[in-house]
Design a protein around this motif. Structure first.
Motif, PDB file in Angstrom:
ATOM      1  N   ALA A 206       0.765  -1.237   0.124  1.00 44.35           N
ATOM      2  CA  ALA A 206      -0.011   0.172   0.161  1.00 44.35           C
ATOM      3  C   ALA A 206       0.784   1.259   0.051  1.00 44.35           C
ATOM      4  N   VAL A 207       0.618   2.253  -0.896  1.00 38.76           N
ATOM      5  CA  VAL A 207       1.440   3.696  -0.863  1.00 38.76           C
ATOM      6  C   VAL A 207       0.347   4.722  -0.437  1.00 38.76           C
ATOM      7  N   LEU A 208       1.038   5.270   0.734  1.00 35.58           N
ATOM      8  CA  LEU A 208       0.075   6.510   1.321  1.00 35.58           C
ATOM      9  C   LEU A 208       0.365   7.740   0.449  1.00 35.58           C
ATOM     10  N   GLY A 209      -0.851   8.655   0.149  1.00 33.68           N
ATOM     11  CA  GLY A 209      -0.572   9.740  -0.343  1.00 33.68           C
ATOM     12  C   GLY A 209       0.149  10.979   0.276  1.00 33.68           C
ATOM     13  N   ILE A 210       0.668  11.622  -0.543  1.00 35.33           N
ATOM     14  CA  ILE A 210       1.553  12.687  -0.285  1.00 35.33           C
ATOM     15  C   ILE A 210       0.784  13.785   0.654  1.00 35.33           C
ATOM     16  N   ASN A 211      -0.279  14.335   0.368  1.00 30.33           N
ATOM     17  CA  ASN A 211      -1.104  15.261   0.613  1.00 30.33           C
ATOM     18  C   ASN A 211      -2.247  14.804   1.645  1.00 30.33           C
ATOM     19  N   PRO A 212      -2.665  15.785   2.640  1.00 31.13           N
ATOM     20  CA  PRO A 212      -4.114  15.172   3.033  1.00 31.13           C
ATOM     21  C   PRO A 212      -5.320  14.748   2.184  1.00 31.13           C
ATOM     22  N   HIS A 213      -5.737  13.593   2.356  1.00 29.55           N
ATOM     23  CA  HIS A 213      -7.003  12.946   1.740  1.00 29.55           C
ATOM     24  C   HIS A 213      -6.277  12.639   0.296  1.00 29.55           C
ATOM     25  N   SER A 214      -5.035  12.338   0.282  1.00 30.71           N
ATOM     26  CA  SER A 214      -4.492  12.004  -1.149  1.00 30.71           C
ATOM     27  C   SER A 214      -4.957  13.227  -2.131  1.00 30.71           C
ATOM     28  N   ALA A 248      -5.524   7.852   1.671  1.00 30.56           N
ATOM     29  CA  ALA A 248      -5.287   8.735   2.836  1.00 30.56           C
ATOM     30  C   ALA A 248      -4.666   8.566   4.006  1.00 30.56           C
ATOM     31  N   ALA A 249      -3.598   8.955   4.476  1.00 31.08           N
ATOM     32  CA  ALA A 249      -2.893   8.325   5.735  1.00 31.08           C
ATOM     33  C   ALA A 249      -3.622   8.687   6.990  1.00 31.08           C
ATOM     34  N   ASP A 250      -4.515   9.641   7.140  1.00 33.38           N
ATOM     35  CA  ASP A 250      -5.116   9.792   8.444  1.00 33.38           C
ATOM     36  C   ASP A 250      -6.136   8.960   8.964  1.00 33.38           C
ATOM     37  N   SER A 251      -6.613   7.995   7.828  1.00 32.96           N
ATOM     38  CA  SER A 251      -7.661   6.847   8.575  1.00 32.96           C
ATOM     39  C   SER A 251      -7.155   5.452   8.068  1.00 32.96           C
ATOM     40  N   PHE A 252      -6.028   5.334   7.430  1.00 30.75           N
ATOM     41  CA  PHE A 252      -5.411   4.240   7.036  1.00 30.75           C
ATOM     42  C   PHE A 252      -5.217   3.115   8.239  1.00 30.75           C
ATOM     43  N   PHE A 253      -4.404   3.827   9.076  1.00 34.54           N
ATOM     44  CA  PHE A 253      -4.119   2.952  10.342  1.00 34.54           C
ATOM     45  C   PHE A 253      -5.468   2.658  10.992  1.00 34.54           C
ATOM     46  N   GLY A 254      -5.981   3.764  11.448  1.00 38.30           N
ATOM     47  CA  GLY A 254      -7.183   3.594  12.473  1.00 38.30           C
ATOM     48  C   GLY A 254      -8.178   2.672  11.950  1.00 38.30           C
ATOM     49  N   SER A 255      -8.275   2.625  10.667  1.00 37.57           N
ATOM     50  CA  SER A 255      -9.259   1.416  10.119  1.00 37.57           C
ATOM     51  C   SER A 255      -8.759   0.300   9.901  1.00 37.57           C
ATOM     52  N   LYS A 256      -7.461   0.030  10.323  1.00 38.63           N
ATOM     53  CA  LYS A 256      -6.874  -1.303  10.282  1.00 38.63           C
ATOM     54  C   LYS A 256      -6.839  -1.633   8.752  1.00 38.63           C
ATOM     55  N   ASN A 257      -6.681  -0.802   7.908  1.00 46.39           N
ATOM     56  CA  ASN A 257      -6.428  -1.237   6.627  1.00 46.39           C
ATOM     57  C   ASN A 257      -5.100  -1.760   6.239  1.00 46.39           C
ATOM     58  N   HIS A 258      -4.077  -1.329   7.075  1.00 41.65           N
ATOM     59  CA  HIS A 258      -2.831  -1.923   7.001  1.00 41.65           C
ATOM     60  C   HIS A 258      -2.693  -3.146   7.208  1.00 41.65           C
ATOM     61  N   GLU A 259      -3.614  -4.005   7.828  1.00 38.23           N
ATOM     62  CA  GLU A 259      -3.736  -5.396   7.733  1.00 38.23           C
ATOM     63  C   GLU A 259      -3.973  -6.310   6.659  1.00 38.23           C
TER      64      GLU A 259
END
Length: 352
Positions: A206-214, A248-259
């Motif tokens: 997974a690649v995170l966006g550079i800016n808020p909300h990509s 979007a980095a702000d919600s990516f980890f909180g939603s556990k999408n990294h799993e």
């Protein structure tokens, strides 16, 4: 690789005024570690005896005359310098930085010559190490030159793996550093490492966006639409990789999408390391991926505020040792099976 062969683990001692010596000695006070590996500390045996006495530890040292002459079953010390040093716990000191650099350089030479199999580095102070001869912001940058290759800061734990597109770059300059060429290179390093070092046959990244909300379709910056998205599509189409995003980095980890992924590629230092350390602090390891040699370190710094108090937790350093050994064995297995395709078929049949 033979299961009976002990991996030779080289250790650079870090900043002598920090917690490096304490966490190293605490890790190898456990005699079971000698059954797992052959440790080789690059420091000074008199200095280590001082730390042993100060912290009330029971380590027994074997002074090896050279990194080629280490002994299994012993806590080996190679004298990287001869002069003495007065420790002032918790203080920045250019002399302490000089000895930290000396330890790194001697250990790196042993790694290059294959006198040791892997290198685990204790924390350094990035200001103290600076000199006319040593002008690197950290270990990763030094190893890129010393080992002559492209590398990537790859934070790994049992829960999560996070790599960085840019590491020690000011936030204001991040977008200017991110190019299609850099993205392709970092994805390539990460993908190859996941295969060779972690045994993952078809990695999902997974690649995170550079800016808020990509970037919100260009409303908050156009770098994600202009650079990240087309490069990710190109990598998937041309190279057959499984790369997704930008997220979007702000919600990516909180939603556990990294799993749902084998690793995450963050755009810049804090974007990746804040969630990583929140989820894995004390169990995380900093791995320098992409090199032909293996180097790990704990996921924390010199901790000057608690240096000398005997309060330092050595868990992350111990994890760095375990991870270095694990990666070394995975890499040896990968080399063996890619050289001999019949071995791959044999393993699949045995699992079937």
């Amino acid at each position: 690789m033979s299961e009976t062969k002990k991996v030779k683990v080289g250790i650079s001692i870090g900043d002598l005024n920090g917690i490096g010596p304490e966490i190293v000695l605490k890790t190898f006070e456990d005699p079971r570690m000698m059954e797992l590996c052959t440790p080789v500390i690059f420091a000074n045996v008199k200095m280590l005896s001082f730390f042993k006495k100060h912290f009330g530890l029971e380590n027994r040292f074997f002074t090896a005359p050279h990194s080629e002459k280490v002994v299994d079953g012993k806590l080996n010390v190679v004298n990287a310098w001869k002069s003495n040093f007065k420790v002032n716990f918790g203080e920045e000191d250019k002399v302490a930085g000089k000895y930290a650099v000396r330890s790194i350089e001697v250990a790196t030479q042993a790694l290059i010559k294959k006198h040791i199999d892997v290198l685990v580095t204790a924390p350094i102070n990035k200001n103290s190490i600076q000199s006319e001869e040593f002008k690197f912001p950290g270990h990763t940058d030094y190893f890129a030159q010393a080992l002559k290759g492209d590398n990537m800061m790859f934070m790994v734990s049992d829960k999560i793996r996070v790599g960085l597109l840019t590491d020690h770059v000011p936030v204001k300059d991040v977008a200017n550093h991110i190019t299609p060429e850099l993205i392709e290179k970092k994805v390539g390093i990460m993908s190859a490492s996941l295969r060779k070092d972690f045994g993952i046959r078809k990695p999902k990244i997974a690649v995170l966006g550079i800016n808020p909300h990509s970037g919100d379709n260009g409303v908050i910056g156009d770098e994600d639409d202009r650079i990240l998205k087309p490069t990710i599509h190109k990598i998937n189409d041309m190279q057959g990789e499984l790369v997704f995003g930008p997220y979007a980095a702000d919600s990516f980890f909180g939603s556990k999408n990294h799993e749902n992924f084998d690793a995450v590629l963050a755009a810049y230092h804090d974007q990746g390391l804040i969630p990583f350390k929140t989820l894995s602090f004390g169990k995380g390891v900093n791995y320098t991926a992409g090199m032909n040699r293996i180097r790990t370190s704990p996921d924390h710094g010199t901790a000057f505020d608690i240096a000398g108090k005997g309060e330092a937790d050595h868990s992350s350093f111990a994890e760095a040792v375990f991870k270095a050994i694990e990666i070394f064995k995975n890499r040896m297995d990968y080399i063996a099976i890619t050289k001999n395709p019949l071995e791959i078929q044999k393993r699949h049949r045995s699992k079937g």
